[in-house]
Design an enzyme around this catalytic site. Structure first.
Site, PDB file in Angstrom:
ATOM      1  N   TRP A 103       0.699  -0.499   0.020  1.00 49.49           N
ATOM      2  CA  TRP A 103       0.413  -0.189   0.542  1.00 49.49           C
ATOM      3  C   TRP A 103       0.591   1.199   0.004  1.00 49.49           C
ATOM      4  CZ3 TRP A 103      -4.106  -0.561  -1.822  1.00 49.49           C
ATOM      5  CH2 TRP A 103      -5.185  -1.935  -1.739  1.00 49.49           C
ATOM      6  N   ASP A 173      -1.970   7.105   5.777  1.00 46.71           N
ATOM      7  CA  ASP A 173      -2.999   6.686   5.148  1.00 46.71           C
ATOM      8  C   ASP A 173      -3.334   5.530   6.460  1.00 46.71           C
ATOM      9  OD1 ASP A 173      -4.689   4.252   4.489  1.00 46.71           O
ATOM     10  OD2 ASP A 173      -3.429   3.745   2.470  1.00 46.71           O
ATOM     11  N   LYS A 197     -13.040  -0.461   6.029  1.00 43.74           N
ATOM     12  CA  LYS A 197     -12.484  -2.103   7.242  1.00 43.74           C
ATOM     13  C   LYS A 197     -12.660  -2.034   9.040  1.00 43.74           C
ATOM     14  CE  LYS A 197      -8.868  -1.444   4.172  1.00 43.74           C
ATOM     15  NZ  LYS A 197      -9.226  -2.605   3.270  1.00 43.74           N
TER      16      LYS A 197
HETATM   17  N1  PMP Z   1      -4.210   1.252   1.702  1.00 41.10           N
HETATM   18  C1  PMP Z   1      -4.941   0.779   2.241  1.00 41.10           C
HETATM   19  C2  PMP Z   1      -3.418   0.622   3.403  1.00 41.10           C
HETATM   20  C3  PMP Z   1      -5.694  -0.526   2.032  1.00 41.10           C
HETATM   21  O1  PMP Z   1      -5.550  -1.777   3.226  1.00 41.10           O
HETATM   22  C4  PMP Z   1      -6.372   0.193   1.477  1.00 41.10           C
HETATM   23  C5  PMP Z   1      -7.551  -0.814   1.020  1.00 41.10           C
HETATM   24  N2  PMP Z   1      -7.465  -2.269   1.223  1.00 41.10           N
HETATM   25  C6  PMP Z   1      -6.360   0.820   0.490  1.00 41.10           C
HETATM   26  C7  PMP Z   1      -5.004   1.932   0.104  1.00 41.10           C
HETATM   27  C8  PMP Z   1      -7.170   1.425  -1.037  1.00 41.10           C
HETATM   28  O2  PMP Z   1      -8.569   1.481  -0.232  1.00 41.10           O
HETATM   29  P1  PMP Z   1      -9.613   2.170  -1.509  1.00 41.10           P
HETATM   30  O3  PMP Z   1     -10.114   0.832  -2.028  1.00 41.10           O
HETATM   31  O4  PMP Z   1     -10.297   2.808  -0.077  1.00 41.10           O
HETATM   32  O5  PMP Z   1      -9.139   2.536  -2.326  1.00 41.10           O
END
Ligand code: PMP
Length: 361
Positions: A103, A173, A197
């Site tokens: 991520w 994030d 989540k």
């Molecule tokens: N950052 C992290 C740490 C994540 O776990 C996720 C989703 N698994 C995302 C970003 C992406 O998030 P979104 O699908 O809400 O854009």
């Protein structure tokens, strides 16, 4: 008869059952309005009250200081990966990013579209199994901000110490562990999280931004992503994800009733300890993350004998333990044990792991 499983999905993830029940009971006629929250104007008095209460409760939970704005947006964490540089990085500017895995790399790749990214530190040398200590970071003296991914949902690596970046805004994030423990918001310039989540259903993105960091957006920043525009409009520059905000609000109420974040953290610590203890017990299972950096909510693990994976997953499913298959990028297993996963779910998983080892070990 309603049948509920223990759902270990990484997200969209399990939600607290009392929240779902409350939403169900209010679904057709929200407090005498004669309509569902889904059907009402986002500017009407019912929804405005829902929104204001959700923000107030989130502020209480995280003790958000008065000089921070709470935004309820759409677009997910990945939209924020663009919004952050568009709001904070001047044309020709530099930003520091810490690379802790999947991520973080998404954030880095998006950041590179808008300016120079300095990867201040990376744990690639050990396959992303630790948080690079701040003493090892090589920050740019020109950086407009420092970006960290405070819980790597796939790698299962979590920051427990908040980095000290001095006057340079720290951007996090925090998608997969926000609200799992108290957080000192004042240490951050921006915290963002996709809701699906630990906050509520998909479709809502929570952004907590220091006032002083709004109003710097680049000309080309889409208005819906512009922190100042959305702050001024109380996140209603465009239609907000109303039903998701309502469910997030119910989740905040549920968390407050549990005793808030310090109380839920104690539960989360105990759940994580029970699961890691089983993973480490004999070597039949394994988790490669350095012990101090192991996530309390995202717990990847492997069976040393991978040929047993399908049998493990099939048997788990028969016991009502679902969504344990690891992310396709890494394989193995992953148990996401966010706030809504009760201790009983973790105990049931541990008990299945023991039984499985007894018959296959
Ligand atoms: N950052 C992290 C740490 C994540 O776990 C996720 C989703 N698994 C995302 C970003 C992406 O998030 P979104 O699908 O809400 O854009």
């Amino acid at each position: 008869m309603t049948h509920r499983v223990f759902n270990f999905s990484a997200g969209p993830a399990a939600m607290p059952e009392p929240v779902l029940q409350r939403a169900q009971s209010e679904l057709l006629d929200y407090r005498g309005s004669g309509m569902s929250v889904m059907e009402m104007s986002h500017r009407g008095s019912h929804f405005m009250a829902i929104r204001d209460k959700a923000e107030a409760d989130l502020r209480t939970l995280l003790a958000i200081p008065a000089d921070y704005r709470v935004l309820f947006l759409q677009g997910g964490a990945l939209a924020q990966n663009a919004a952050v540089p568009l709001n904070l990085l001047p044309v020709g500017g530099v930003a520091d990013y810490v690379d802790t895995g999947h991520w973080a790399q998404k954030s880095i790749a998006e950041g590179r579209k808008y300016g120079e990214v300095n990867v201040a530190a990376s744990s690639a040398d050990a396959n992303y199994t630790y948080v690079p200590p701040q003493s090892s970071w090589h920050r740019s003296p020109r950086a407009s901000y420092v970006h960290v991914t405070t819980n790597e949902t796939i790698g299962g690596v979590e920051y427990f110490a908040i980095p000290d970046t001095g006057d340079v805004p720290l951007v996090a994030d925090a998608s997969s562990h926000i609200l799992s423990r108290p957080f000192d918001v004042a240490r951050f310039g921006v915290i963002y999280a996709g809701a699906q989540k630990n906050v509520g259903p998909a479709g809502l993105t929570v952004v907590i931004v220091r006032d002083a960091l709004t109003g710097r957006a680049r000309r080309e920043c889409p208005s819906v992503l512009d922190y100042a525009v959305q702050a001024k409009a109380d996140s209603m520059f465009n239609t907000p994800p109303t039903f998701a905000i309502y469910l997030a609000g119910l989740t905040f109420e549920w968390l407050l009733a549990q005793g808030g974040l310090a109380a839920i953290e104690r539960v989360n610590v105990a759940k994580a300890e029970a699961l890691y203890a089983e993973i480490d017990r004999t070597g039949f299972y394994g988790n490669p993350v350095r012990k101090e950096d192991r996530s309390r909510v995202s717990v990847p693990f492997v069976l040393r004998d991978e040929s047993l994976n399908d049998a493990f997953l099939d048997g788990a499913k028969k016991r009502g333990l679902t969504q344990l298959k690891g992310h396709r990028a890494v394989g193995g297993m992953r148990a996401s044990i966010y706030n809504a996963m009760p201790r009983a779910g973790v105990d049931a998983l541990v008990s299945w792991m023991r039984d499985f080892e007894r018959t296959h070990g």
